[in-house]
Design an enzyme around this catalytic site. Sequence first.
Site, PDB file in Angstrom:
ATOM      1  N   GLY A  10       0.810  -1.218   0.000  1.00  0.00           N
ATOM      2  CA  GLY A  10       0.000   0.000   0.000  1.00  0.00           C
ATOM      3  C   GLY A  10       0.838   1.260   0.000  1.00  0.00           C
ATOM      4  N   ASN A  11       1.985   1.210   0.708  1.00  0.00           N
ATOM      5  CA  ASN A  11       2.882   2.368   0.710  1.00  0.00           C
ATOM      6  C   ASN A  11       3.464   2.617  -0.675  1.00  0.00           C
ATOM      7  OD1 ASN A  11       2.859   3.281   3.469  1.00  0.00           O
ATOM      8  ND2 ASN A  11       3.906   1.403   4.021  1.00  0.00           N
ATOM      9  N   LYS A 128      -0.841  -3.724  13.907  1.00  0.00           N
ATOM     10  CA  LYS A 128      -0.766  -3.474  12.469  1.00  0.00           C
ATOM     11  C   LYS A 128      -0.806  -1.970  12.197  1.00  0.00           C
ATOM     12  CE  LYS A 128      -0.983  -4.379   8.028  1.00  0.00           C
ATOM     13  NZ  LYS A 128       0.212  -4.847   7.318  1.00  0.00           N
ATOM     14  N   LYS A 214      -1.761  -7.964   4.461  1.00  0.00           N
ATOM     15  CA  LYS A 214      -2.006  -8.351   3.075  1.00  0.00           C
ATOM     16  C   LYS A 214      -1.037  -9.425   2.600  1.00  0.00           C
ATOM     17  CE  LYS A 214       1.263  -6.266   0.219  1.00  0.00           C
ATOM     18  NZ  LYS A 214       2.191  -5.920   1.239  1.00  0.00           N
ATOM     19  N   LYS A 276       6.565  -9.794   5.888  1.00  0.00           N
ATOM     20  CA  LYS A 276       6.827 -10.219   4.509  1.00  0.00           C
ATOM     21  C   LYS A 276       7.589 -11.546   4.478  1.00  0.00           C
ATOM     22  CE  LYS A 276       6.756  -5.575   2.499  1.00  0.00           C
ATOM     23  NZ  LYS A 276       5.761  -5.144   3.460  1.00  0.00           N
TER      24      LYS A 276
END
Length: 313
Positions: A10-11, A128, A214, A276
């Site tokens: 998103g960033n 989060k 995500k 990640k």
Amino acid sequence: MAIIVVALGGNALQPKGEASATAQKAVACETAVKLAAIVSQGHQLIIVHGNGPQVGNILLAQHAIDSKEIPALPLDTCVAMTQGSIGYWLQQALNNEFQKNNLNKQAVSITTQMVVNKDDPKFLSPDKPIGPFYNSKDEAINAADGQGYTFHEDSGRGWRRVVPSPAPVTIVETNAIKALINAGIIPIVAGGGGIPVIKQADNSLQGIEAVIDKDSSAALIAELLGADQFIILTTVSTVMLGFGTPQETALNRVSSDDITRYIDDGQFGAGSMLPKVKAAQQFVKHSGNNAMIGELNEIEAIIAEHAGTIITP
């Protein structure tokens, strides 16, 4: 043809905090050029995107207008709003790119619900990060304007609001996604990790206020769809050991066992790289296939395993 799940941050869609629709649509167009090149090679893509900055900004706007006449919307609904907006930008950009290159392909965004466990311990310990970065905790608290938000420092980048982030259990729309893939359509799914929902006693679904990571959702989707590769695209070219120190070292090819050791050593930032590598490792362990982490600009080389960090079984 390879089935490839790609997770976009998103960033990465909101460069340097530029939150306008114009700026984000421009980035979506740049992203589409890279992804369409992969589709043109015959690969089947499934695209998942983040929404951390975007959903945080929507929540700020909701708080600003909250009143009896216009009540603020809950977090799960705000996640759905980001699925709509970011999904729209991406599918339009991809379809324009397909048309430009005479590719007989179509992308479509799906409003995607993700079932979570209502008793997940993450509901008791929010971690989060969402929304904008603040230079100090005091600045963040002032911006909260009396709301009982929790703020954490985010990997040296500033202070951000944190919310519960339960683990994804299953995807409600799995069969619809499989049908689209079988038809050769490029689905954009589980935006922002998916809309978090819980199952009621009668098996009906109900939204719950949270944001799902995500990358974890993308890993689950990659497993359920039998993906050949799982690629997490971020703002760095490789995963680093000793990130930000004079001993900084790039990881090019690394086993799942070594990743476990590095996680135990505290090598990865909780708000940045840790989720990640955990998501990539999850896919590798459950599928037996490789996962990759790297930059969007190098996606073709990443698929060929000539760039990025490759995590092997």
